[in-house]
Design an enzyme around this catalytic site. Structure first.
Site, PDB file in Angstrom:
ATOM      1  N   LYS A 102      -8.046 -14.813  18.408  1.00 45.04           N
ATOM      2  CA  LYS A 102      -7.348 -15.615  17.390  1.00 45.04           C
ATOM      3  C   LYS A 102      -6.811 -16.914  17.998  1.00 45.04           C
ATOM      4  O   LYS A 102      -6.992 -17.999  17.448  1.00 45.04           O
ATOM      5  CB  LYS A 102      -6.174 -14.770  16.852  1.00 45.04           C
ATOM      6  CG  LYS A 102      -5.524 -15.289  15.616  1.00 45.04           C
ATOM      7  CD  LYS A 102      -4.392 -14.366  15.183  1.00 45.04           C
ATOM      8  CE  LYS A 102      -4.874 -12.952  14.915  1.00 45.04           C
ATOM      9  NZ  LYS A 102      -3.814 -12.067  14.430  1.00 45.04           N
ATOM     10  N   LYS A 114      -0.233  -7.524  23.123  1.00 45.69           N
ATOM     11  CA  LYS A 114       0.414  -6.834  22.000  1.00 45.69           C
ATOM     12  C   LYS A 114       1.335  -5.768  22.565  1.00 45.69           C
ATOM     13  O   LYS A 114       1.114  -5.274  23.687  1.00 45.69           O
ATOM     14  CB  LYS A 114      -0.632  -6.166  21.095  1.00 45.69           C
ATOM     15  CG  LYS A 114      -0.143  -5.932  19.681  1.00 45.69           C
ATOM     16  CD  LYS A 114      -0.240  -7.195  18.827  1.00 45.69           C
ATOM     17  CE  LYS A 114       0.358  -7.006  17.448  1.00 45.69           C
ATOM     18  NZ  LYS A 114       0.141  -8.206  16.606  1.00 45.69           N
TER      19      LYS A 114
HETATM   20  P1  NAD Z   1       5.178  -5.715   6.937  1.00 43.80           P
HETATM   21  O1  NAD Z   1       5.557  -4.394   7.496  1.00 43.80           O
HETATM   22  O2  NAD Z   1       6.214  -6.735   6.671  1.00 43.80           O
HETATM   23  O3  NAD Z   1       4.345  -5.524   5.590  1.00 43.80           O
HETATM   24  C1  NAD Z   1       3.279  -4.648   5.425  1.00 43.80           C
HETATM   25  C2  NAD Z   1       3.364  -4.116   4.003  1.00 43.80           C
HETATM   26  O4  NAD Z   1       2.177  -3.385   3.734  1.00 43.80           O
HETATM   27  C3  NAD Z   1       4.543  -3.175   3.792  1.00 43.80           C
HETATM   28  O5  NAD Z   1       5.317  -3.618   2.691  1.00 43.80           O
HETATM   29  C4  NAD Z   1       3.883  -1.829   3.526  1.00 43.80           C
HETATM   30  O6  NAD Z   1       4.620  -1.092   2.573  1.00 43.80           O
HETATM   31  C5  NAD Z   1       2.542  -2.247   2.974  1.00 43.80           C
HETATM   32  N1  NAD Z   1       1.477  -1.236   3.107  1.00 43.80           N
HETATM   33  C6  NAD Z   1       1.219  -0.404   4.157  1.00 43.80           C
HETATM   34  N2  NAD Z   1       0.134   0.340   3.896  1.00 43.80           N
HETATM   35  C7  NAD Z   1      -0.304  -0.020   2.668  1.00 43.80           C
HETATM   36  C8  NAD Z   1      -1.384   0.373   1.849  1.00 43.80           C
HETATM   37  N3  NAD Z   1      -2.247   1.310   2.250  1.00 43.80           N
HETATM   38  N4  NAD Z   1      -1.544  -0.233   0.636  1.00 43.80           N
HETATM   39  C9  NAD Z   1      -0.702  -1.199   0.235  1.00 43.80           C
HETATM   40  N5  NAD Z   1       0.352  -1.611   0.956  1.00 43.80           N
HETATM   41  C10 NAD Z   1       0.548  -1.027   2.165  1.00 43.80           C
HETATM   42  O7  NAD Z   1       4.088  -6.290   7.976  1.00 43.80           O
HETATM   43  P2  NAD Z   1       3.536  -7.776   8.053  1.00 43.80           P
HETATM   44  O8  NAD Z   1       4.244  -8.487   9.138  1.00 43.80           O
HETATM   45  O9  NAD Z   1       3.460  -8.339   6.698  1.00 43.80           O
HETATM   46  O10 NAD Z   1       2.065  -7.491   8.615  1.00 43.80           O
HETATM   47  C11 NAD Z   1       1.016  -7.101   7.752  1.00 43.80           C
HETATM   48  C12 NAD Z   1      -0.302  -7.267   8.478  1.00 43.80           C
HETATM   49  O11 NAD Z   1      -0.456  -8.631   8.895  1.00 43.80           O
HETATM   50  C13 NAD Z   1      -0.459  -6.430   9.744  1.00 43.80           C
HETATM   51  O12 NAD Z   1      -1.832  -6.115   9.902  1.00 43.80           O
HETATM   52  C14 NAD Z   1      -0.043  -7.401  10.834  1.00 43.80           C
HETATM   53  O13 NAD Z   1      -0.554  -7.074  12.117  1.00 43.80           O
HETATM   54  C15 NAD Z   1      -0.674  -8.673  10.302  1.00 43.80           C
HETATM   55  N6  NAD Z   1      -0.099  -9.903  10.832  1.00 43.80           N
HETATM   56  C16 NAD Z   1       1.222 -10.177  10.696  1.00 43.80           C
HETATM   57  C17 NAD Z   1       1.725 -11.369  11.183  1.00 43.80           C
HETATM   58  C18 NAD Z   1       3.152 -11.759  10.994  1.00 43.80           C
HETATM   59  O14 NAD Z   1       3.491 -12.911  11.326  1.00 43.80           O
HETATM   60  N7  NAD Z   1       4.002 -10.915  10.448  1.00 43.80           N
HETATM   61  C19 NAD Z   1       0.862 -12.275  11.841  1.00 43.80           C
HETATM   62  C20 NAD Z   1      -0.493 -11.976  11.940  1.00 43.80           C
HETATM   63  C21 NAD Z   1      -0.967 -10.782  11.427  1.00 43.80           C
END
Ligand code: NAD
Length: 417
Positions: A102, A114
């Site tokens: 990335k 990570k």
């Molecule tokens: P988060 O915990 O804030 O949100 C994830 C949400 O997904 C939660 O509300 C959870 O209830 C929901 N969820 C889990 N399983 C589910 C399902 N099967 N169906 C529907 N909803 C479901 O996490 P986030 O920070 O938003 O991260 C989400 C994804 O994005 C992850 O894969 C993370 O690695 C990726 N990501 C996050 C960031 C960041 O800056 N936060 C950056 C790059 C990638």
């Protein structure tokens, strides 16, 4: 997230996608006798540390923590820390590898890393989480540093946790100030304006460039946490018709909200109680739409449900939401997919801006941060689409190929190890 079709692990999927990049680039022929594949696939370092945490009731709990440093040829290791019951070492290796590719694809001078903590953060009080976060920093402080390896939030961690970690690192260094030891900090404690929105907004900027605008396009968002809520909000602001949201943990009940006329996302964010789940989460995920944004977690689109997916385009806000088996089927069906290593790079991009601001000791206005983010996401998207078009590659293989070439060239320059 496993299913009954016995698919490979998330790490196997990441390595499968990497293999496709290796074979397109013929990297082993370009860099003979250098073990280039093995050197780029396997992490530089993996450390696990079992810590004993004092609970509020006086008992103790053992928790397994880990840090994986995948590659630092392009800059300091960089990657979030995930507190989740599935965040074991293998999972963390997969996420660390995707960080390397990335950052390389986004031309950010960071490598990939990570962290993991195998726990369900919802089962712990605030003070217990503070002790776990500080224990994480104590366990890995020797491996971390603003010029060496810089954590950030991910699933199960947040700004508060980053603040606790920064404080513990500084305490361990006689109170010297190291704001750049972690990113994703609160704005009042060395964080960057715009970091909260960065990943979700970035995903939508990428989608906007890809589809030539979002006005009137029907959009479904899976996951309504940090990434999903801001992605839905930005799509709504750009004139898209957000017809579905799916998150059983946020919306409860059936887990999904669906409205063919379009949802008022700004209102839902301000007053989550103003809507009630009216559709099963999986049915929302599988509904017809112009654009599906999976923003929850890995492997949610897999061999069990792939045939039911009806989106015309998918832009990955989450890391690894589509398994390798499902990816092949979706592409055969003509569904276009912008990969995670391109489309969710907004978070690490603004983390990089945060790190720069910490080094310079000056802080940028939110519109400056978001404008820079938008330009960069769009440029990266144009670059990937052009490369894919020129070489007749799917977008994921194109992304991995651009990234692999950059890291391979840098590693080649470092000589034998
Ligand atoms: P988060 O915990 O804030 O949100 C994830 C949400 O997904 C939660 O509300 C959870 O209830 C929901 N969820 C889990 N399983 C589910 C399902 N099967 N169906 C529907 N909803 C479901 O996490 P986030 O920070 O938003 O991260 C989400 C994804 O994005 C992850 O894969 C993370 O690695 C990726 N990501 C996050 C960031 C960041 O800056 N936060 C950056 C790059 C990638």
């Amino acid at each position: 997230m496993k299913n009954s079709k016995k698919e490979g692990s998330f790490l196997e999927d990441v390595n499968y996608f990497l293999e496709k990049g290796f074979s397109f680039l013929k990297l082993e022929a370009k860099f003979p006798n250098q073990n280039i594949k093995e050197r780029l696939i396997t992490p530089d370092r993996c450390v696990e540390n079992k810590v004993s945490i004092l609970m509020d009731d006086g008992s103790t709990r053992l928790i397994m923590l880990s840090r994986v440093q995948h590659n630092n040829d392009l800059g300091p290791y960089k990657g979030g820390i995930r507190f989740d019951v599935e965040a074991d070492l293998e999972h963390t290796k997969a996420l660390a590898s995707t960080m390397t590719w990335k950052c390389a694809l986004a031309e950010i001078p960071f490598g990939g890393a990570k962290g993991g903590g195998v726990l369900d953060p919802h089962q712990f009080s605030n003070s217990e989480l503070e002790r776990i976060s500080k224990a994480y920093m104590r366990a890995f402080a020797d491996l971390l540093g603003p010029e060496h390896d810089i954590p950030a939030p991910d699933i199960g961690t947040n700004q508060q946790i980053m603040a606790w970690m920064r404080k513990r690192y500084e305490d361990m260094n006689n109170g010297r100030i190291f704001p750049g030891i972690v990113t994703g900090k609160p704005v009042g404690y060395g964080g960057s304006r715009g970091r909260m929105q960065a990943t979700g907004f970035g995903t939508v900027y990428s989608a906007e460039e890809f589809l030539g605008g979002l006005k009137g396009k029907t959009v479904i968002v899976q996951g309504f946490g940090n990434v999903g809520s801001y992605a839905a909000l930005q799509a709504y602001h750009l004139g898209a018709k957000v017809i579905g949201l799916s998150d059983p943990y946020v919306f409860g009940g059936k887990g999904g909200i669906f409205d063919e006329k379009g949802l008022n996302i700004a209102k839902i964010i301000l007053e989550p109680g103003s809507v009630s789940a009216n559709t099963p989460a999986e049915a929302v995920l599988c509904h017809t739409c112009d654009l599906l944004l999976p923003c929850a977690r890995e492997s949610v689109i897999n061999l069990e449900n792939v045939e039911k997916i009806q989106a015309a385009n998918i832009v990955e806000g989450a890391n690894g939401p589509i398994t390798s088996g499902a990816d092949n089927i979706l592409r055969e069906r003509g569904i276009k997919i912008l990969p995670d290593i391109l489309a969710n790079a907004g978070g690490v991009t603004v983390s990089y801006y945060e790190w720069l601001q910490n080094r310079q000791g000056e802080y940028w206005e939110e519109d400056v941060v978001l404008t820079k983010l938008q330009q960069r996401m769009k440029q990266n998207t144009v670059k990937l689409l052009k490369f894919a078009d020129e070489h007749k590659l799917d977008y994921r293989t194109a992304g991995y190929s651009i990234a692999l070439m950059k890291v391979a060239e840098a590693r080649h320059l470092t000589g034998a190890q």
